[in-house]
Structures are given as C-alpha cells and as structure tokens.
Design a protein around this motif. Sequence first.
Motif, PDB file in Angstrom:
ATOM      1  N   ALA A 230      10.327 -19.667   5.489  1.00  0.00           N
ATOM      2  CA  ALA A 230      11.287 -19.313   4.437  1.00  0.00           C
ATOM      3  C   ALA A 230      11.803 -20.560   3.732  1.00  0.00           C
ATOM      4  O   ALA A 230      11.997 -20.568   2.515  1.00  0.00           O
ATOM      5  CB  ALA A 230      12.448 -18.525   5.051  1.00  0.00           C
ATOM      6  N   TYR A 231      12.028 -21.641   4.506  1.00  0.00           N
ATOM      7  CA  TYR A 231      12.485 -22.894   3.892  1.00  0.00           C
ATOM      8  C   TYR A 231      11.417 -23.453   2.958  1.00  0.00           C
ATOM      9  O   TYR A 231      11.716 -23.883   1.838  1.00  0.00           O
ATOM     10  CB  TYR A 231      12.801 -23.914   4.985  1.00  0.00           C
ATOM     11  CG  TYR A 231      13.299 -25.229   4.433  1.00  0.00           C
ATOM     12  CD1 TYR A 231      14.635 -25.393   4.072  1.00  0.00           C
ATOM     13  CD2 TYR A 231      12.432 -26.308   4.258  1.00  0.00           C
ATOM     14  CE1 TYR A 231      15.093 -26.593   3.558  1.00  0.00           C
ATOM     15  CE2 TYR A 231      12.878 -27.507   3.739  1.00  0.00           C
ATOM     16  CZ  TYR A 231      14.215 -27.637   3.393  1.00  0.00           C
ATOM     17  OH  TYR A 231      14.657 -28.823   2.879  1.00  0.00           O
ATOM     18  N   ALA A 232      10.153 -23.437   3.404  1.00  0.00           N
ATOM     19  CA  ALA A 232       9.063 -23.925   2.555  1.00  0.00           C
ATOM     20  C   ALA A 232       8.930 -23.069   1.296  1.00  0.00           C
ATOM     21  O   ALA A 232       8.716 -23.580   0.199  1.00  0.00           O
ATOM     22  CB  ALA A 232       7.751 -23.918   3.338  1.00  0.00           C
ATOM     23  N   GLN A 233       9.104 -21.751   1.448  1.00  0.00           N
ATOM     24  CA  GLN A 233       9.014 -20.849   0.299  1.00  0.00           C
ATOM     25  C   GLN A 233      10.106 -21.164  -0.711  1.00  0.00           C
ATOM     26  O   GLN A 233       9.860 -21.210  -1.915  1.00  0.00           O
ATOM     27  CB  GLN A 233       9.140 -19.398   0.781  1.00  0.00           C
ATOM     28  CG  GLN A 233       9.050 -18.369  -0.342  1.00  0.00           C
ATOM     29  CD  GLN A 233       9.035 -16.943   0.179  1.00  0.00           C
ATOM     30  OE1 GLN A 233       8.799 -16.718   1.359  1.00  0.00           O
ATOM     31  NE2 GLN A 233       9.285 -15.989  -0.685  1.00  0.00           N
ATOM     32  N   ASN A 234      11.302 -21.425  -0.226  1.00  0.00           N
ATOM     33  CA  ASN A 234      12.411 -21.763  -1.126  1.00  0.00           C
ATOM     34  C   ASN A 234      12.181 -23.109  -1.808  1.00  0.00           C
ATOM     35  O   ASN A 234      12.457 -23.276  -2.994  1.00  0.00           O
ATOM     36  CB  ASN A 234      13.719 -21.782  -0.334  1.00  0.00           C
ATOM     37  CG  ASN A 234      14.909 -22.162  -1.202  1.00  0.00           C
ATOM     38  OD1 ASN A 234      15.278 -21.439  -2.127  1.00  0.00           O
ATOM     39  ND2 ASN A 234      15.513 -23.295  -0.908  1.00  0.00           N
ATOM     40  N   TYR A 235      11.643 -24.101  -1.045  1.00  0.00           N
ATOM     41  CA  TYR A 235      11.402 -25.429  -1.610  1.00  0.00           C
ATOM     42  C   TYR A 235      10.318 -25.378  -2.681  1.00  0.00           C
ATOM     43  O   TYR A 235      10.333 -26.158  -3.641  1.00  0.00           O
ATOM     44  CB  TYR A 235      10.996 -26.407  -0.504  1.00  0.00           C
ATOM     45  CG  TYR A 235      11.181 -27.850  -0.894  1.00  0.00           C
ATOM     46  CD1 TYR A 235      12.407 -28.482  -0.702  1.00  0.00           C
ATOM     47  CD2 TYR A 235      10.153 -28.582  -1.484  1.00  0.00           C
ATOM     48  CE1 TYR A 235      12.599 -29.798  -1.075  1.00  0.00           C
ATOM     49  CE2 TYR A 235      10.340 -29.897  -1.861  1.00  0.00           C
ATOM     50  CZ  TYR A 235      11.570 -30.494  -1.650  1.00  0.00           C
ATOM     51  OH  TYR A 235      11.755 -31.796  -2.030  1.00  0.00           O
ATOM     52  N   LEU A 236       9.373 -24.443  -2.538  1.00  0.00           N
ATOM     53  CA  LEU A 236       8.316 -24.283  -3.540  1.00  0.00           C
ATOM     54  C   LEU A 236       8.762 -23.423  -4.713  1.00  0.00           C
ATOM     55  O   LEU A 236       7.964 -23.098  -5.594  1.00  0.00           O
ATOM     56  CB  LEU A 236       7.080 -23.654  -2.895  1.00  0.00           C
ATOM     57  CG  LEU A 236       6.358 -24.506  -1.853  1.00  0.00           C
ATOM     58  CD1 LEU A 236       5.248 -23.711  -1.191  1.00  0.00           C
ATOM     59  CD2 LEU A 236       5.800 -25.773  -2.464  1.00  0.00           C
ATOM     60  N   SER A 237      10.063 -23.016  -4.710  1.00  0.00           N
ATOM     61  CA  SER A 237      10.651 -22.211  -5.794  1.00  0.00           C
ATOM     62  C   SER A 237       9.970 -20.850  -5.928  1.00  0.00           C
ATOM     63  O   SER A 237       9.767 -20.337  -7.027  1.00  0.00           O
ATOM     64  CB  SER A 237      10.579 -22.973  -7.130  1.00  0.00           C
ATOM     65  OG  SER A 237      11.251 -24.210  -7.041  1.00  0.00           O
ATOM     66  N   ILE A 238       9.600 -20.279  -4.784  1.00  0.00           N
ATOM     67  CA  ILE A 238       8.999 -18.948  -4.762  1.00  0.00           C
ATOM     68  C   ILE A 238      10.087 -17.936  -4.444  1.00  0.00           C
ATOM     69  O   ILE A 238      10.849 -18.104  -3.481  1.00  0.00           O
ATOM     70  CB  ILE A 238       7.872 -18.864  -3.719  1.00  0.00           C
ATOM     71  CG1 ILE A 238       6.780 -19.878  -4.044  1.00  0.00           C
ATOM     72  CG2 ILE A 238       7.291 -17.456  -3.656  1.00  0.00           C
ATOM     73  CD1 ILE A 238       5.697 -19.980  -2.992  1.00  0.00           C
ATOM     74  N   SER A 239      10.196 -16.892  -5.225  1.00  0.00           N
ATOM     75  CA  SER A 239      11.244 -15.891  -5.054  1.00  0.00           C
ATOM     76  C   SER A 239      11.198 -15.284  -3.653  1.00  0.00           C
ATOM     77  O   SER A 239      10.128 -15.013  -3.095  1.00  0.00           O
ATOM     78  CB  SER A 239      11.098 -14.788  -6.108  1.00  0.00           C
ATOM     79  OG  SER A 239      11.985 -13.723  -5.831  1.00  0.00           O
ATOM     80  N   ALA A 240      12.394 -15.072  -3.079  1.00  0.00           N
ATOM     81  CA  ALA A 240      12.485 -14.465  -1.748  1.00  0.00           C
ATOM     82  C   ALA A 240      12.022 -13.012  -1.763  1.00  0.00           C
ATOM     83  O   ALA A 240      11.733 -12.430  -0.711  1.00  0.00           O
ATOM     84  CB  ALA A 240      13.923 -14.557  -1.228  1.00  0.00           C
ATOM     85  N   ASN A 241      11.965 -12.391  -2.949  1.00  0.00           N
ATOM     86  CA  ASN A 241      11.535 -10.995  -3.064  1.00  0.00           C
ATOM     87  C   ASN A 241      10.020 -10.853  -3.052  1.00  0.00           C
ATOM     88  O   ASN A 241       9.514  -9.729  -2.993  1.00  0.00           O
ATOM     89  CB  ASN A 241      12.086 -10.385  -4.353  1.00  0.00           C
ATOM     90  CG  ASN A 241      13.610 -10.332  -4.354  1.00  0.00           C
ATOM     91  OD1 ASN A 241      14.214 -10.123  -3.304  1.00  0.00           O
ATOM     92  ND2 ASN A 241      14.227 -10.524  -5.505  1.00  0.00           N
ATOM     93  N   ALA A 242       9.297 -11.970  -3.146  1.00  0.00           N
ATOM     94  CA  ALA A 242       7.836 -11.904  -3.130  1.00  0.00           C
ATOM     95  C   ALA A 242       7.359 -11.416  -1.766  1.00  0.00           C
ATOM     96  O   ALA A 242       7.774 -11.939  -0.728  1.00  0.00           O
ATOM     97  CB  ALA A 242       7.234 -13.268  -3.449  1.00  0.00           C
ATOM     98  N   ASN A 243       6.485 -10.397  -1.752  1.00  0.00           N
ATOM     99  CA  ASN A 243       6.023  -9.829  -0.483  1.00  0.00           C
ATOM    100  C   ASN A 243       4.508  -9.704  -0.407  1.00  0.00           C
ATOM    101  O   ASN A 243       3.987  -9.042   0.481  1.00  0.00           O
ATOM    102  CB  ASN A 243       6.661  -8.455  -0.252  1.00  0.00           C
ATOM    103  CG  ASN A 243       6.428  -7.506  -1.419  1.00  0.00           C
ATOM    104  OD1 ASN A 243       5.593  -7.776  -2.284  1.00  0.00           O
ATOM    105  ND2 ASN A 243       7.175  -6.424  -1.449  1.00  0.00           N
ATOM    106  N   SER A 244       3.793 -10.315  -1.338  1.00  0.00           N
ATOM    107  CA  SER A 244       2.332 -10.315  -1.305  1.00  0.00           C
ATOM    108  C   SER A 244       1.840 -11.704  -1.694  1.00  0.00           C
ATOM    109  O   SER A 244       2.292 -12.265  -2.698  1.00  0.00           O
ATOM    110  CB  SER A 244       1.766  -9.268  -2.275  1.00  0.00           C
ATOM    111  OG  SER A 244       2.133  -7.961  -1.883  1.00  0.00           O
ATOM    112  N   PHE A 245       0.936 -12.237  -0.882  1.00  0.00           N
ATOM    113  CA  PHE A 245       0.460 -13.599  -1.110  1.00  0.00           C
ATOM    114  C   PHE A 245      -1.061 -13.641  -0.941  1.00  0.00           C
ATOM    115  O   PHE A 245      -1.626 -12.938  -0.092  1.00  0.00           O
ATOM    116  CB  PHE A 245       1.097 -14.584  -0.124  1.00  0.00           C
ATOM    117  CG  PHE A 245       2.596 -14.550  -0.130  1.00  0.00           C
ATOM    118  CD1 PHE A 245       3.324 -15.358  -0.982  1.00  0.00           C
ATOM    119  CD2 PHE A 245       3.293 -13.693   0.729  1.00  0.00           C
ATOM    120  CE1 PHE A 245       4.700 -15.326  -0.984  1.00  0.00           C
ATOM    121  CE2 PHE A 245       4.669 -13.656   0.733  1.00  0.00           C
ATOM    122  CZ  PHE A 245       5.379 -14.473  -0.134  1.00  0.00           C
TER     123      PHE A 245
END
Length: 733
Positions: free
Chosen positions: A381-396
Amino acid sequence: MNSRKNKYFIKLITSYSLLLVIVLILGIVFHFILSHNAKQELLNENMLSLKNVSEQYSNCYANIYLISKRMANNSSLSRLAEADQGERAFYYNAYITKQALVDMYSDYSLQPIQTYYIHLRHTDYIISYNDFENLYSFYKNNQMLDPSKYEEWKETLESSDNYNHFLSLDHFATEYTPHRKNYCYAVSLQNYTFKNINADIIFELNADYMQQMVDSVDLMKNGCLIIQDSSSDTMLTFSNNEALLKKIDVSLLSSLDYSERGYSSTVFQGAPVTVLYTSAQTPNLNYYLIVPTSYLKAPGNGLQLLSLFVIFLGVVGSFLIIVLLSKANYKPYEAMEYRLREVNFNHEELMRLNESQKITLRNYYFDQLIHGTILSEEEAAYAQNYLSISANANSFAILYCNVYLDTLELNNDPQGMINILSPDYADVISDILSSYFIHSYIMQGSRNSVYTILLYDREELDKVEDLFSHVHTTLLQEYNIWIYGGLGCTTDTISSVWKSYRQSKEAVKRISRPVYLCLYREILEFQDSFFYPNEVADQLYNFVKSGNFKQTKTIFNFIKDENFKKRKLNSRQVKWLLENIEITLLKVIRDNDISYDDSSLAGLSEDSTLKNYEQIALELCEKNKQPENDNQLIVRIQAYIDENYGDPSLCLSRISDLFHISESYFSFLFKKTVGVNFSTYLEQVRMTQAKHLLETTNIKITDLYVAVGYNNLTSFRRAFKKKYGVAPNALRE
C-alpha cells in the motif's frame, strides 16, 4: 581685502570639512551595512551548504535502509544464516546470496558507503559481493587489521549496543591498513523482517569522502561540525579547530535559543561562537556547525575592505573619494549579482537532484513490486501511494514492451535519422507510450529498447489491446520503429502484480511477425526450452576473455544445473544449447585474435558434451591470461586517468571495476607506487588542466568546471583556490 580672503578661506575650509564629514559618515555607515550584510550572506550560504550536507547524509542512511531491507527479505540469506558449515545447503545458499549481492551492488549510488558485507553469526562467516570466508580470515587478510585485536573487534561488532553507531577502524588498524580512518556501521537484519535471521550487515564508510562532504561548508575550515541523534548523543564529529572543539559542551547544543533561520550565539569557556543548526527527519539527526564569532567579523570580505578604503579616501580628499567611489560602487553590485546567479544555479541543481532521486525511489518501489520482494500488504500500500496510484484501483496488469532492434531504421525526418543509442530515441518511444497510456505507470529499463507498463486504470485495462495497437502503428508509420509486447493476466491486488510481470515476459518471448502483442492467457503456461539467455552468454564471454578460470568453471556448473537438473531437454534442444555455447567461444576467438584451431570446435557440434566445451573455454582462458606486475598496472591506470579526467563519474570503485582489482588493494597499491592517494592525484590532474585552459583559452568558468570533470561550480572553485591560492577568475586577470 585680506579679511575677505580669510572669510572666503574659512568658508571654503568649513564647506570642505563639512563635505569630508558627510563623506566620512556615509563611509562609516556603508562599512557597517556591508559588514552586517556580508555576515548574513556568509551565514546564509553556509546554512545552505550545511543543509546540503544533511541531505547527503540522509541519502546515505536511505541507501543503508534500502540495502538492509532487501537483504533481510532475501530467502537464500535467511537459509544461509541458519545452515551449518559443511552442509550442501550452506554453500548453495551462499552462492545464491552472493549472486544477489552482485546484482544489487550496482543498483545504488553508494558513496560514502565504500563497501558492505554480512556477518553470519551462526557460522562466523562473512559474505559480500566478492568475498565468502570466515570472520578471522576476512579480518586479517581482507581488512588487513591488527590480528592481536581480533577478539576485541569481534566483540565490538557483535555487541547490540554498537548497532546503528559509527565505529572507527583506526583503533584496530596497522600501518599496512589502507582504510584505517574509515567507519563501520553495523545494522541487525532482524530489525527489518519478522523472520528470525541471525545475521548483521556491516557498512564500511569512506572517512575521506565523509570529510569532503563536510568540507563543502566554507566555515568548516575554521570550525567544527557535530552530528547528534534525537537523544542528544553525539554520532559523528568533524573538526578543523581542535582548540575550539575541546571547549564545546556538546550537551548544551540542543538547548540553545536558535533564530528562525537556525542561528545562535553563545560562549563556551570564554570563547564566543556562532552555532548554525539544521535537522533531518530521515533519520532524526541534528547538525550543529560551530565557528568562532571573531571569524565572521574578520575583514576577509571584499566589500568590507572596499568600505574601509572609501573611509580612508574620504579623509584624504573629497574630490578623489567621489571619483573613486563612483568607479568602485559597481563592483559590489556585480559581486552580489554573481553570487545571486550562483545561488540560483545551486538551487536549481538541488531541485534537479531531488527530482532525479524521487524518480529513482519510484522506480525502486516499482521494481520491488514486479519482482515480488514486497511481502506485506502494508508495504504494498505504501509503494502504491508513492507511485501515485489511486487506492480505489483494484485491477492490475503488466504490459512488457520491447523494440525490435535488428531491423531498426529510425527515420525521424528527411534530413536525418535518430541514433538508437541517443536520448532522442528513448524520448520518442516514451512520449508515444505516455500519450496513450495516460493513467499507467511506465518505467524504462536499463536499455532504451525495454519498457515495463503497470496498468491499473479500468478503462485502459479494458482497451489495452486497442491502445497498444495505436502505439505500434504510430511508431511504425512515423518513425519506422517496430515495438512489440506481452501482456500478463490481471490481478486484483498490487502485491501480486509480480505474477503478471513474469507472465508478460514469458508472453513477449512468443512474438513473431506479423504479431506484435501476445496475451499470456492465449499461450500455454508450461513449455520446455533450454536455458542460455543473453546475460549468461555475455558473462561467459567476459570471463573467458579476461582469463578468469574460477568464474568460467562456475558459470559452466550453473549452465549444467539449469539445463540438465532443472529441465528435461530432448536431443534437439541439447544440440541447440551446445551450438549457442560454441558461438560464444568462437566470438572470444575472433574478437581477441587468438590462435586456435576452429575445427576442434566445429567437430564437436554433433555429439559433443558440455564438458568438452568447458575444457575448450579453460584453454582459451589460458591464452587470454596476461600477467602484469603492480608497477605496470599503476602506469596503465595513470594513463587512463590522464585521458579521462573530464569524466565526472571517474572514481575509485569505477577504476577498480575496469582493471579487475579490489578497491582496498588498489588504494593501498596506488598510494605506495605514486606517493599520493587516488583522489589527490585525480584532483591534481584536473587542477593542472584547468590552469592550462585558463591561461591558453577563453573558456568560460561555467564551462570550465564541466570540462575538467566537476559536477558543480562551488566544488571546483574551492579546489582551485586550495591548489593555487586564488579564484579562477583572479588567475585569468
């Protein structure tokens, strides 16, 4: 008549005296204003330099954290730390761990970290990217420390009280120790993982480089720098004024009353001092620069000397002072404007450096995600936030792209072509990708031809095939660039995106024209094939070319394990594997003009075994082996330095890599042969060339420092003045 003359004379004297008094008062006021401004300017400049030092040390701590974190999560190291010496698992995991250290060693800009190694407490072994031996052997032969103090050194190293502290090697050094002033910084890997890992990582920090970082602050030439932690315990001390250092009560530094700009004045044992203070949050450290107040008041500033000269001329004569003052007034403003430009330039450099570090950290977190080294959801979650990826994203999903280089003809316009090695080539592809994949994270690989795209926007995920089709068509039609890619399967959490990454790399291998996008879900997941990637072929080529017997044997064992123990190859696949190895060995023969019977290789193609090729490779190693004594090696290195002094990346570690010699032994051998250490010799070469260019050309100072290999103007000016006693401009004048 005489009375009228006397009255006129008195009026003239009075008027002239009044004019002198006015000029004198103005001169005195001007002097005090300039003195105050010069002092504030000096403090402000040194405060910026002090903050720069704190940022550099913070970067050092960040590297220590990143390296420790990666090694703590390395599964082979965990198993190695628990294995007993002599077990097969012990040596196997040591090999895997060492490979991980080799791969990681080039990932970071390590200065002032000179090297790092891991202490396995269970077996008392040391492992690093180029060493694997017991602790005593490492202490005596590699570090070249005093054998009689081994037990004391070991006890100091293993004491938990010494974790996260700087330990000087000087106490354990001998006259033959090349790095006796360096520091050790021990970190327990247990603090970075939930697993029970019985190992410590020890970082060795270059004392000379740390001193150079500190010496970038001008006031350090007559002051002291003290670094304390949040508990006011002193971590490091640097001093060019031992008398002042003895008077300082370090316990009082944190309690002083500092201004908004971080300045404070106090008295230590009768010595008035000015203290500059700044802090860093990662880690929480306080930096104190203490300098005698009298040094700030010394008339060393050109503006202060100018004002005193104005006062003297005011006493001599009003006319002369007016004429000279009109000529001299321009100089202070010119100096101020020059300093302002220099401050702005340094600020812009700091901003660019900060932005490049952000990109490096983003790419680091992205690399951790796609390689599956992030173990917890909190880290993900920290890496996702640092990459400026929305927390609502649920498919990668991962889209792995590559450029077909064999037939590239990069026609940008009728008048010219794009060089595939130039930034223009990478910029063209990056811009096109970014224009279509707007909400995705795109990372360019180590080569200009590789791009990894993290898809997380639902709309782009649904249209990925159409979007990539537009990218492919645009690059092909406008630039004649053929790009192809592999798409992994979609995952519902970012922590499992590494699966999609591996699938995308597997899918991209199946591309063949006219197809330009392969979906992993459309291919078979399992398929046997021989293992001999380009990276392994390059390693074998370099080891044989350099005559490295040990590494050549090791890589043949690695190829044998991968192909005959982990895979089931049919006779045709075995033949293809051997033919690829044969091509590599023939390339060594051709590129190095070796006298060798090629028919012996060709005759082995049909029914040869891997052992035959290993024997041929070892024979080629023998032919490539070129003995060289120490003096000849240093002469070659000096010639290389004299030709490449303008390269700002030229450093001790790079020379060691280029000439295949350890940094510690190279430093010792260079000092012994030349009489000065490597950094001093490099600075002498650069200063000699800078003086020559100043005397024989009209090169600008802003271009000169780049031409002789410096990264910033401030460091160049300081080194030049230290060498020749004057600034570069003054020497030219």
